[in-house]
Design an enzyme around this catalytic site. Sequence first.
Site, PDB file in Angstrom:
ATOM      1  N   GLY A  12       0.820  -1.206   0.000  1.00 13.19           N
ATOM      2  CA  GLY A  12       0.000   0.000   0.000  1.00 13.19           C
ATOM      3  C   GLY A  12       0.853   1.254   0.000  1.00 13.19           C
ATOM      4  O   GLY A  12       1.893   1.301   0.653  1.00 13.19           O
ATOM      5  N   ILE A  67      16.997   9.151  -0.760  1.00  9.62           N
ATOM      6  CA  ILE A  67      17.837   8.060  -1.254  1.00  9.62           C
ATOM      7  C   ILE A  67      18.604   8.493  -2.502  1.00  9.62           C
ATOM      8  O   ILE A  67      19.822   8.325  -2.604  1.00  9.62           O
ATOM      9  CB  ILE A  67      16.981   6.812  -1.564  1.00  9.62           C
ATOM     10  N   ARG A  96      19.289  11.501  -3.762  1.00  6.50           N
ATOM     11  CA  ARG A  96      20.247  12.586  -3.609  1.00  6.50           C
ATOM     12  C   ARG A  96      21.437  12.196  -2.727  1.00  6.50           C
ATOM     13  O   ARG A  96      22.572  12.598  -3.001  1.00  6.50           O
ATOM     14  CB  ARG A  96      19.535  13.832  -3.081  1.00  6.50           C
ATOM     15  N   ARG A 137       1.373  -5.386  -6.220  1.00  6.95           N
ATOM     16  CA  ARG A 137       1.730  -6.672  -5.616  1.00  6.95           C
ATOM     17  C   ARG A 137       2.056  -7.662  -6.727  1.00  6.95           C
ATOM     18  O   ARG A 137       1.595  -7.538  -7.857  1.00  6.95           O
ATOM     19  CB  ARG A 137       0.589  -7.182  -4.744  1.00  6.95           C
ATOM     20  N   ASP A 141       5.011  -5.123   5.898  1.00  2.06           N
ATOM     21  CA  ASP A 141       5.465  -6.449   6.280  1.00  2.06           C
ATOM     22  C   ASP A 141       5.759  -7.345   5.075  1.00  2.06           C
ATOM     23  O   ASP A 141       6.807  -7.994   5.003  1.00  2.06           O
ATOM     24  CB  ASP A 141       4.401  -7.096   7.172  1.00  2.06           C
ATOM     25  N   THR A 199       3.984   2.420   5.676  1.00  2.00           N
ATOM     26  CA  THR A 199       2.607   1.927   5.754  1.00  2.00           C
ATOM     27  C   THR A 199       1.825   2.797   6.719  1.00  2.00           C
ATOM     28  O   THR A 199       2.317   3.110   7.815  1.00  2.00           O
ATOM     29  CB  THR A 199       2.540   0.457   6.219  1.00  2.00           C
ATOM     30  N   ASP A 215      -0.640   1.935   8.422  1.00  2.37           N
ATOM     31  CA  ASP A 215      -1.211   1.138   9.513  1.00  2.37           C
ATOM     32  C   ASP A 215      -0.404   1.206  10.804  1.00  2.37           C
ATOM     33  O   ASP A 215      -0.940   0.919  11.887  1.00  2.37           O
ATOM     34  CB  ASP A 215      -1.338  -0.325   9.089  1.00  2.37           C
ATOM     35  N   ASP A 237       1.729  -0.885  11.838  1.00  6.21           N
ATOM     36  CA  ASP A 237       1.549  -2.223  12.406  1.00  6.21           C
ATOM     37  C   ASP A 237       2.829  -3.036  12.494  1.00  6.21           C
ATOM     38  O   ASP A 237       2.778  -4.267  12.590  1.00  6.21           O
ATOM     39  CB  ASP A 237       0.504  -3.002  11.590  1.00  6.21           C
ATOM     40  N   GLY A 275      -6.041  -0.115   9.243  1.00  3.06           N
ATOM     41  CA  GLY A 275      -5.129  -0.606  10.266  1.00  3.06           C
ATOM     42  C   GLY A 275      -5.044  -2.118  10.335  1.00  3.06           C
ATOM     43  O   GLY A 275      -4.282  -2.657  11.131  1.00  3.06           O
ATOM     44  N   ARG A 276      -5.882  -2.799   9.545  1.00  3.83           N
ATOM     45  CA  ARG A 276      -5.913  -4.273   9.584  1.00  3.83           C
ATOM     46  C   ARG A 276      -6.119  -4.731  11.027  1.00  3.83           C
ATOM     47  O   ARG A 276      -7.150  -4.436  11.618  1.00  3.83           O
ATOM     48  CB  ARG A 276      -4.647  -4.876   8.966  1.00  3.83           C
TER      49      ARG A 276
END
Length: 319
Positions: free
Chosen positions: A11, A23, A25, A72, A103, A125, A127, A129, A170-171
């Site tokens: 996501g 990254i 630069r 994905r 994750d 993310t 979330d 999490d 947030g799952r």
Amino acid sequence: MNTIGILTSGGDAPGMNSAIRAIVRTAINNDLRVKGIRNGYDGLMHGDIYEMNVSSVADIIQKGGTILGTARSLEFKEPEGQKKGAQILKDYGIDGLIVIGGDGSFKGALALSKLGINTIAIPGTIDNDMGYTDFTIGFFTAVETIIDAIGKLRDTSSSHGRAAIIEVMGRNCGDLALYAGLAGGAESIIVPEHEFSMDDIVSKVQHGVKRGKLHHLITLAEGVGDPYEVAKEVNLKTGVETRVTVLGHVQRGGAPAAPDRLLGATMGAKAVELLLENQSGIAIGFSDGKLKSTPISEAVKLGRHLNESLYRLANNLSN
């Protein structure tokens, strides 16, 4: 280390572009070449890779989403697909890879590390999490988006004397519901980490009615259950009309808040430094006000624990 690659996966999260900018630069300032990989691991599998320079990341720090795109890949989840991905990186002369995602993205980075590709992972993310870090890129912006929605729902709920249930993402992690609920003044916060009592929620609504309160706000994390069933129960037991608002993917968009821009910038620069030190299989996190390095193998195993003191505070302030 001559050439590094960057990909964003899973996501999208506000602040990813800040990390990409840092990254590119930082790498160029250290005489490294940079190659961007479009659309995550799916783009890697298709060799959708291009040269990046300083101009590639001009005027992106304020933009939400990710300029590299994200997708994905079912193919990459399989061992043969991972071997193919590692070979593609080698064919393009990429010595080190920086992966920005959650994750699942981290597990992909770990697999590539085991196949001889130096990899560094950055948590991106909304979330929040991931248990090894206090905060992930995108979380603070999503909280601000939810708080803005809570404020608008408070206005219309007060006008009609309603209760409002706001379902957030947030799952199985309740951080978005907790932080936004506390900051937005919600009367009840429902998270996966705690069993919730319908009687307690009903009692708070009834108590609010008795003292003349015109609105009743409830934040509910998506991993808990059906918000419409909760609304039906509240309505039935209190007589207060209850509406549900599912915020959905609006939580992922928007210009990144300052904390997410800062996390992106500092983590992005640190990732390049670690590659220059020939390190691999490392996840960058943020804890106790500092950046820290954790093996990806450990980072993906650490579950997220709800901030119990904030949860208690939210309950105490809503009485």
